[in-house]
Design an enzyme around this catalytic site. Sequence first.
Site, PDB file in Angstrom:
ATOM      1  N   CYS A   1      -1.024   3.013  -8.241  1.00 49.15           N
ATOM      2  CA  CYS A   1      -0.705   1.706  -7.664  1.00 49.15           C
ATOM      3  C   CYS A   1      -1.194   0.629  -8.643  1.00 49.15           C
ATOM      4  CB  CYS A   1      -1.369   1.541  -6.300  1.00 49.15           C
ATOM      5  SG  CYS A   1      -0.907   2.845  -5.135  1.00 49.15           S
TER       6      CYS A   1
ATOM      7  N   GLU B   1     -17.533   7.035  -7.246  1.00 51.16           N
ATOM      8  CA  GLU B   1     -18.337   5.991  -6.620  1.00 51.16           C
ATOM      9  C   GLU B   1     -18.262   6.091  -5.102  1.00 51.16           C
ATOM     10  OE1 GLU B   1     -18.283   2.409  -9.815  1.00 51.16           O
ATOM     11  OE2 GLU B   1     -16.447   2.653  -8.688  1.00 51.16           O
TER      12      GLU B   1
ATOM     13  N   LEU C   1       0.417   0.274   3.318  1.00 58.32           N
ATOM     14  CA  LEU C   1       1.840  -0.078   3.265  1.00 58.32           C
ATOM     15  C   LEU C   1       2.124  -1.126   2.177  1.00 58.32           C
ATOM     16  CD1 LEU C   1       4.316   0.946   4.875  1.00 58.32           C
ATOM     17  CD2 LEU C   1       4.229  -1.203   6.138  1.00 58.32           C
ATOM     18  N   HIS C   2       1.505  -2.264   2.297  1.00 54.52           N
ATOM     19  CA  HIS C   2       1.546  -3.336   1.280  1.00 54.52           C
ATOM     20  C   HIS C   2       2.901  -4.020   1.102  1.00 54.52           C
ATOM     21  CE1 HIS C   2      -2.458  -2.043   0.490  1.00 54.52           C
ATOM     22  NE2 HIS C   2      -2.128  -0.965  -0.174  1.00 54.52           N
TER      23      HIS C   2
ATOM     24  N   ASN D   1      -8.378  -7.915  -4.036  1.00 52.07           N
ATOM     25  CA  ASN D   1      -9.566  -8.006  -4.875  1.00 52.07           C
ATOM     26  C   ASN D   1      -9.129  -7.923  -6.328  1.00 52.07           C
ATOM     27  OD1 ASN D   1     -11.629  -8.039  -2.779  1.00 52.07           O
ATOM     28  ND2 ASN D   1     -10.884  -5.985  -2.306  1.00 52.07           N
TER      29      ASN D   1
ATOM     30  N   GLY E   1      -9.443   7.794  -5.120  1.00 56.90           N
ATOM     31  CA  GLY E   1      -8.634   8.971  -4.842  1.00 56.90           C
ATOM     32  C   GLY E   1      -7.707   8.826  -3.647  1.00 56.90           C
ATOM     33  N   GLU E   2      -6.758   9.742  -3.592  1.00 57.11           N
ATOM     34  CA  GLU E   2      -5.818   9.818  -2.473  1.00 57.11           C
ATOM     35  C   GLU E   2      -6.232  11.032  -1.634  1.00 57.11           C
ATOM     36  OE1 GLU E   2      -3.462   8.318  -0.767  1.00 57.11           O
ATOM     37  OE2 GLU E   2      -3.222  10.133   0.391  1.00 57.11           O
TER      38      GLU E   2
END
Length: 396
Positions: free
Chosen positions: A152, A128, A261-262, A336, A203-204
């Site tokens: 994640c 997407e 980071l989160h 989200n 993706g990373e």
Amino acid sequence: MPLVLASLSAANPAPANPAPANLAPASPRPAGGRGRPPRHLADLPLAERRAVVAGLGQPPFRASQLSRHFFGRYTDRPEEMSDLPLAARDPLTQVLLPRLLTPERELACDGGTTRKTLWRTFDGALVESVLMRYPDRVTMCVSSQAGCGMACPFCATGQAGLTRNLSTAEIVAQVVAGARMLADGQIPGGTGRVSNVVFMGMGEPLANYASVLAAVRRLTEPVPEGMGISQRSVTVSTVGLVPAIARLAAERLSVTLAVSLHAPDDELRDTLVPVNRRWKVAEVLDAAWGYAATTGRRVSIEYALIRDINDHAWRADELGSLLAGRLAHVNLIPLNPTPGSKWTASRPAAQREFVRRLEAHGVPVTVRDTRGREIDGACGQLAASASVPVSSPAGR
Ligand code: SAH
């Protein structure tokens, strides 16, 4: 916000470019395996495109002509290439401009200024991209992999695992498709150009380093080499693959690095971003400061605010002390929602307090808008769910 659903088969005529089935990739490919996407001019530097053209018995300058059509006029259709001799158009486009992405579904919101496109690739993998038009810019959010291997738990893409890396041209083609929509006047607000690209789709990006780096080069080189987007307007977002961050710094590009980071502490980050078990917060931030020092670019620290998980005042303070005095700013993303997850966005009061505490440490903070939420096009919602019927937006 009403959902606008556009049937792409109605909006876009069938590609005149012949089906890529007969296009055996001209470069040598290892036998066996799943095969790789057909080679495309966006995979190659201009000198190599010229060599391919010469191999067809055509004058090498036709490589520049083809490149201008693709990168400057956003077309791969032979009938739109009136500067090429009629007999040469099909062979040249078949060899250097195979159609890589077929639009499967398109969703729009924000009055048509946010568009998510689901693409099918040559081997059926789904990816997407999201176009977001703002008053002062147009940002394309692109995928670098089909799926993602980083797992994640709050990200929809991470749940399904990795299907495969995208090729350089498969990445670039997402941006070219957005540029074409804008140039054609399909996006409300008049004709326009893609000004920004963020590698924040599926993706990373740093786990597909070579293809992503070549895509950055293609996007930012001037026409006819590439699309001519400013390096400063390109953002590569990563979970924190430390060796790859160092490698990117050594490329001496002016692209913006975003680090997801989160959490400021390893205990929580080990669960939110599992790759943290390999590279800890301190190592990731060291790599980020190395990037800032080498490039002079301010690093963006991404932090999805998850209610009662990572939005505590003490974590804001801890984050503030880690970042104080650094060339960094924090981008807070209200979480989200993703299917099957019980997590949700922080309460407004917690979010306000988080911002206040970071600012008290002198750290610049912005709260990201949640564009595309209604169409599952916002951060972390890209899951390429082709199974959702085009005609039933209800219930979202
Ligand atoms: N793999 C890269 C790029 C893709 S995600 C990365 O992780 O950086 C782009 C951003 O969206 C990342 O910061 C990611 O952590 C964030 N994100 C993922 N899921 C989200 C969700 N459900 N809500 C808000 N942000 C999310």
